[in-house]
Structures are given as C-alpha cells and as structure tokens.
Design a protein around this motif. Structure first.
Motif, PDB file in Angstrom:
ATOM      1  N   GLY A 258       0.781  -1.442  -0.117  1.00 31.16           N
ATOM      2  CA  GLY A 258      -0.130  -0.035  -0.065  1.00 31.16           C
ATOM      3  C   GLY A 258       0.901   1.222   0.071  1.00 31.16           C
ATOM      4  N   LEU A 259       2.207   1.045  -0.015  1.00 32.03           N
ATOM      5  CA  LEU A 259       2.958   2.192  -0.032  1.00 32.03           C
ATOM      6  C   LEU A 259       2.891   3.101  -1.435  1.00 32.03           C
ATOM      7  CD1 LEU A 259       6.086   1.063   1.773  1.00 32.03           C
ATOM      8  CD2 LEU A 259       4.835   3.118   2.492  1.00 32.03           C
ATOM      9  N   ALA A 260       2.702   2.043  -2.445  1.00 35.41           N
ATOM     10  CA  ALA A 260       2.473   2.997  -3.763  1.00 35.41           C
ATOM     11  C   ALA A 260       1.410   3.756  -3.688  1.00 35.41           C
ATOM     12  CB  ALA A 260       2.575   1.782  -4.758  1.00 35.41           C
ATOM     13  N   GLU A 261       0.149   3.491  -2.929  1.00 38.45           N
ATOM     14  CA  GLU A 261      -1.143   4.338  -2.936  1.00 38.45           C
ATOM     15  C   GLU A 261      -0.414   5.497  -2.430  1.00 38.45           C
ATOM     16  OE1 GLU A 261      -3.938   3.816  -3.989  1.00 38.45           O
ATOM     17  OE2 GLU A 261      -4.155   1.600  -4.229  1.00 38.45           O
ATOM     18  N   ARG A 262       0.608   6.027  -1.821  1.00 37.65           N
ATOM     19  CA  ARG A 262       0.771   7.341  -1.103  1.00 37.65           C
ATOM     20  C   ARG A 262       1.997   7.922  -2.038  1.00 37.65           C
ATOM     21  NH1 ARG A 262      -1.639   2.971   1.961  1.00 37.65           N
ATOM     22  NH2 ARG A 262      -2.753   4.073   3.920  1.00 37.65           N
ATOM     23  N   VAL A 263       2.884   6.915  -2.568  1.00 41.12           N
ATOM     24  CA  VAL A 263       4.052   7.883  -3.188  1.00 41.12           C
ATOM     25  C   VAL A 263       4.015   7.727  -4.817  1.00 41.12           C
ATOM     26  CG1 VAL A 263       5.470   7.320  -1.250  1.00 41.12           C
ATOM     27  CG2 VAL A 263       5.450   5.740  -3.278  1.00 41.12           C
ATOM     28  N   LEU A 264       3.134   6.725  -5.337  1.00 38.58           N
ATOM     29  CA  LEU A 264       3.211   6.628  -6.775  1.00 38.58           C
ATOM     30  C   LEU A 264       1.834   5.936  -7.129  1.00 38.58           C
ATOM     31  CD1 LEU A 264       4.889   7.437  -9.305  1.00 38.58           C
ATOM     32  CD2 LEU A 264       5.614   4.859  -9.293  1.00 38.58           C
ATOM     33  N   PRO A 265       0.623   6.688  -6.893  1.00 39.00           N
ATOM     34  CA  PRO A 265      -0.475   5.857  -6.938  1.00 39.00           C
ATOM     35  C   PRO A 265      -0.959   5.528  -8.242  1.00 39.00           C
ATOM     36  CG  PRO A 265      -0.923   8.119  -6.664  1.00 39.00           C
ATOM     37  CD  PRO A 265       0.631   7.970  -6.374  1.00 39.00           C
ATOM     38  N   GLU A 266      -0.526   5.999  -9.423  1.00 38.39           N
ATOM     39  CA  GLU A 266      -0.748   5.703 -10.594  1.00 38.39           C
ATOM     40  C   GLU A 266      -0.136   4.307 -11.144  1.00 38.39           C
ATOM     41  OE1 GLU A 266      -0.154  10.130 -10.287  1.00 38.39           O
ATOM     42  OE2 GLU A 266       1.272   8.298  -9.681  1.00 38.39           O
ATOM     43  N   LEU A 267       0.754   3.681 -10.255  1.00 40.11           N
ATOM     44  CA  LEU A 267       1.258   2.280 -10.592  1.00 40.11           C
ATOM     45  C   LEU A 267       0.062   1.438  -9.975  1.00 40.11           C
ATOM     46  CD1 LEU A 267       3.315   0.279 -11.597  1.00 40.11           C
ATOM     47  CD2 LEU A 267       4.274   0.467  -9.163  1.00 40.11           C
ATOM     48  N   PRO A 268      -0.394   1.415  -8.892  1.00 38.58           N
ATOM     49  CA  PRO A 268      -1.490   0.116  -8.504  1.00 38.58           C
ATOM     50  C   PRO A 268      -2.798   0.637  -9.134  1.00 38.58           C
ATOM     51  CG  PRO A 268      -1.222   1.949  -6.640  1.00 38.58           C
ATOM     52  CD  PRO A 268      -0.074   2.066  -7.524  1.00 38.58           C
ATOM     53  N   ALA A 269      -2.696   1.840  -9.669  1.00 36.44           N
ATOM     54  CA  ALA A 269      -4.084   2.050 -10.510  1.00 36.44           C
ATOM     55  C   ALA A 269      -4.372   1.273 -11.858  1.00 36.44           C
ATOM     56  CB  ALA A 269      -4.169   3.686 -10.662  1.00 36.44           C
ATOM     57  N   LEU A 270      -2.990   0.582 -12.230  1.00 40.06           N
ATOM     58  CA  LEU A 270      -2.938   0.116 -13.480  1.00 40.06           C
ATOM     59  C   LEU A 270      -3.667  -1.463 -13.398  1.00 40.06           C
ATOM     60  CD1 LEU A 270       0.620   0.837 -14.691  1.00 40.06           C
ATOM     61  CD2 LEU A 270      -1.424   1.725 -15.518  1.00 40.06           C
ATOM     62  N   LYS A 271      -3.883  -1.712 -12.021  1.00 42.22           N
ATOM     63  CA  LYS A 271      -4.701  -3.075 -12.020  1.00 42.22           C
ATOM     64  C   LYS A 271      -5.938  -2.870 -12.134  1.00 42.22           C
ATOM     65  CE  LYS A 271      -1.662  -5.539  -8.770  1.00 42.22           C
ATOM     66  NZ  LYS A 271      -1.485  -6.350  -7.618  1.00 42.22           N
ATOM     67  N   LEU A 272      -6.424  -2.687 -13.472  1.00 46.37           N
ATOM     68  CA  LEU A 272      -7.691  -2.530 -13.913  1.00 46.37           C
ATOM     69  C   LEU A 272      -8.698  -3.672 -13.643  1.00 46.37           C
ATOM     70  CD1 LEU A 272      -7.220  -0.559 -17.037  1.00 46.37           C
ATOM     71  CD2 LEU A 272      -7.459   0.288 -15.038  1.00 46.37           C
TER      72      LEU A 272
END
Length: 502
Positions: A258-272
């Motif tokens: 869940g760290l990516a949600e805070r620092v690079l949210p565009e990455l986990p958002a790719l899990k469509l």
C-alpha cells in the motif's frame, strides 16, 4: 565471526531473486577477507591512527555488506567513539582533502587518493513521531550504534585495526538467506524513520533479497506513516529503486504493502478490473514487463546516443508511466473490446503532474512526459506507409529523446504472438533504417529552415517581430514536407507565401 552459532545450522529456504545464487558462509567469509585485504591501505592505517589517539574505529554498514557479497567500492563508511572535532583532527593529518558538511550529525569526510572516507561518531538517536529528523545524540558503544540502523545486513561492522567482525543482530545469516530484517521490531524501526519502508523496497530491488514477512506486515500496517516524509526524500529512494538491478521486486513490494498508493498511486491504479465480457491485457503486468524489456535495451542508449552507460532513469521511468493514462480513458465497446483512446496524451499530463509533486527537475519532467506522449506514435507507421515528411516530423518531435523513444517503443511490445512480435520488430527496424538514411542525407538531428531570421527580414524587407516568427515556422514546415531546398527555391516559396498572406 560473531554470528549466532545456533542459526548457522538452521538455514531455511527463502524465495530467491532473479539470477540469485545461494550464498554459503564459507563464500561470505572468503569474500569479506579478500575485500578487507584490498582496502587494507585505508582501514589498517586509519584503525591504527584512531587507536593511537585512544578511540575505537570500525568499518560499518554498506561497505561491510557489499564486502560479504563480493562487491567492491572505494567509498568507505566508518563509525567511531571519537567526537567530530577529534575525528577531524585525525583525518586532516592523513587525507588529501576534507569536508564537514555533516558535522551536525557527527560526520566528517575526507579523500585519500582514490578513496572517499566518511567517519561518523557513534550515535544513539531519539525521534519525534511527527518528523523523520532525529535529535542527534552521541553514543559510547558500537553495539548501540549498530542497533539504530535500518536492516540487519547493514548493522554489521569490522573493528579496526584488528578486523574482528561485529554482528549482534544476525546480519551474516540474513545475508546468507538473502532476506531483509530489522535489528529491532520493524514497527519501532518504521515509527522512528518511516523512510525505511521505502528503503526496504529499494534494497530488495538493489540486492535481489526477499523481505521478511514481519517487515512486510509492518510496512502494510504503517504505510500511511510515509506521508510525513518530504517529497524529495521519497523521490530519491524511488530513483534508486528504479535504477536498481531488479526494480520489479521493489515496485511489487510497494504495491503489495500500500505504499505505492501514497507515493506513486498511478502504479497500483493500473490493476484495472476485468470481467468476462470485456477482456484486455493486464495493464499492470504489461507495464512491469515493458520496464524489464526497456532495461534489457539500455545498452542501445550508449551505443547509438550520447547517454552514459548504466541505468537510465528517464527511459525506465517512462516505461513505468507510459500507460498511466489508461484508467482514465478506458471505454467498453459492445463487441467485447476495450479502448483507451488518447491515453498517451492523458498519461503525459498525469506523469508531469506526479513528477512535479515529487520535485523532479523540469528537464526530467519534460523528457519523461515527452516519451509518454509519443509512445504510440509509431503505431501509425503501419507497414511503412509514412512519407518522408512524417518520418522527419517523428524525429523533430522526439528531439534529443529519439534514442530513448526507440527503446520505449520496442519495449512496449509484450505480445506472446511470436509472429506479431517479429512483424513489429521488423517494422520498427525499417523505420529506424529510414531515419538513418534521411539523417545521413539531411542532418535530421538539427532540422532548420533553409533560410534564417536575418535572411527572412532581408528578403521580405521587414524588421524583427511576429511576422519573422511566422515566416520561420512556414519555412520549417516546408523543410519537413520537402526536405532540404536550394536558397533560390526557398526564397521563391517565402515570397509566394508572403504575397498570399498579404
């Protein structure tokens, strides 16, 4: 070697990183012995100088870890019982150049020939829960200094000049296991300094190590603590992670916790989300594969361009961000397909905004943003239908990022259909060959109109102003359409354009 004997006999398997070879303790011991012999001119003499002054000195942290991994470096970190003023006095009598920018944190540095040395006084730090900046307190013992460090593999030391290894937290065994653990509880470590959660991901990517499940659990539960860290600190860790040998390991850990949600949210958002009626490629997995393929193609940048050999952050980050516009542009079609029209343009805007928030330089923002914006341009090439004019515009629009665009475009092919993959590769080979032929004939790298500003003003009888810029742009478009023109032909075209405009 002061490791825990009971643990030496109970090595359990840990999932290895890509191309990781098992580490045997005998190999670790041989590697560190060889490295200590190599750096003996520094460590032996410094150890004796500090001992003669009545102080302890130890090689510590990354240099010790890297020595055990058989890695060489001329940048050496030491810790000592001496206070900064005494360290400064000893180093000035030994080194060739000195600096003390880290004096407030107990660190004095110097250079001796090809060696770069930093010596820090033993520290015992107290942290404010709402700040990552510690209140620096000097310590009196090596074990206490090691206990404040981020991971056990970085909490080992070699006492000097005797070369005894200090390993109070089992770092040797964790290194043999290829696993990252914290010296104390991960909760306390991350509470003291939340940036250590990013460092866990970064070290996983750099070393190819697995992360202890307790560390992963603490990272997941405490992910929101990263928000007190400055954007610049997060950015620096992210750059080191992406430029590491195995960035996928670190990025997957950031997403998992869940760290990516805070620092690079565009990455986990790719899990469509996907459903049985509308199917499309897994954008998240595709992106990580494109990143890995871009890394494989990096040698091209040094061979064909003027980019230094080694990890290239711009091309890697462009690969990571190239499809971030897809979540916002996804549309479902009745025939069961999914479209992402204009995700290149949208993605470029998203990328620039994220990089600005992370305090990247304007140059890096524009370079990465341009690559994301242009990453689909090649797909209009078809089977070679582009005119020379279109090829010139491709080169003009890419500018000094052309070689990186070649890498990104080639890396973006992740199809498992070998026939399709081969066709795309051959087609791009053809485009590059056309670019090379035109470049040789027309100096594509510096496309300019056939008349300069001074000539434009003389021919049209006008002074500096908006009209000169308009005429210049007209001639540039003419150059892109027709290639190089003789001066007389360019002059005639300019006069005809001016007459029609008037």
């Amino acid at each position: 070697m002061r490791a825990r004997p009971s643990r030496l006999l109970h090595l359990s398997p840990v999932t290895p990183a890509p191309d990781a070879a098992p580490l045997r303790l005998v190999d670790v011991q041989a590697a560190v012995s060889a490295e200590l012999d190599r750096i003996a001119p520094v460590i032996d003499e410094l150890g004796e100088r500090f001992a003669a002054a009545g102080h302890e000195l130890a090689l510590v942290g990354g240099p010790v870890r890297d020595a055990m991994l058989g890695r060489r470096s001329n940048d050496l970190d030491f810790t000592t019982s001496a206070r900064p003023d005494e360290t400064d006095r000893i180093l000035r009598a030994w080194g060739d150049a000195w600096w003390d920018m880290g004096r407030d944190f107990g660190t004095i540095g110097c250079r001796k020939g090809d060696w770069v040395v930093e010596v820090t006084t033993y520290r015992s730090e107290a942290y404010d829960r709402d700040s990552r900046k510690p209140e620096v307190q000097y310590g009196d013992h090596l074990a206490g200094d090691l206990g404040r460090r981020d991971f056990t593999v970085n909490a080992m030391a070699v006492r000097l000049p005797g070369r005894e290894i200090e390993d109070p937290f089992g770092g040797v065994m964790d290194l043999a296991h290829r696993v990252l653990r914290t010296p104390g509880t991960p909760e306390q470590s991350f509470s003291d300094d939340p940036l250590r959660m990013m460092r866990a991901a970064r070290f996983a990517a750099q070393l190819g190590f697995a992360v202890d499940p307790e560390v992963v659990r603490a990272m997941t539960e405490m992910a929101d603590r990263i928000e007190i860290i400055s954007a610049e600190r997060v950015r620096d860790e992210l750059v080191k992670l992406i430029c590491a040998p195995h960035p996928r390991l670190g990025l997957e850990l950031l997403v998992e916790t869940g760290l990516a949600e805070r620092v690079l949210p565009e990455l986990p958002a790719l899990k469509l989300e996907r459903d049985e009626h509308h199917r499309h490629k897994d954008v998240y997995e595709h992106t990580l594969t494109v990143l890995e393929q871009a890394i494989d193609l990096e040698p091209r940048l040094a061979e064909r361009g003027d980019i230094a050999p080694g990890p290239d952050f711009v091309s890697r980050f462009a690969a990571l961000m190239h499809d971030v516009g897809k979540p916002r542009t996804r549309r479902f079609v009745d025939d069961g397909t999914v479209t992402f029209h204009h995700h290149d343009v949208v993605g470029a805007k998203i990328t620039r905004k994220r990089m600005k928030a992370l305090r990247f330089s304007n140059e890096q923002i524009e370079d990465v943003g341009l690559l994301v914006e242009l990453h689909l341009r090649f797909h209009g090439y078809g089977t070679g239908e582009w005119t020379d004019s279109a090829v010139r515009r491709y080169v003009r629009d890419a500018g000094d990022q052309l070689e990186r665009l070649h890498v990104l475009t080639r890396a973006d092919c992740t199809t498992r259909n070998q026939r399709k993959a081969d066709r795309l590769r051959r087609t791009y080979d053809d485009l590059e060959a056309r670019i090379d032929r035109l470049a040789a004939a027309e100096e594509l790298a510096s496309i300019r109109p056939d008349l300069d500003g001074t000539q434009i003003m003389e021919i049209l009888g006008i002074g500096p102003g908006r009209e000169v810029g308009e005429a210049y742009r007209f001639l540039l478009e003419l150059r892109l359409d027709n290639g190089p023109m003789e001066t007389d032909d360019a002059t005639a075209a300019l006069k005809e354009w001016w007459a029609a405009r008037s």
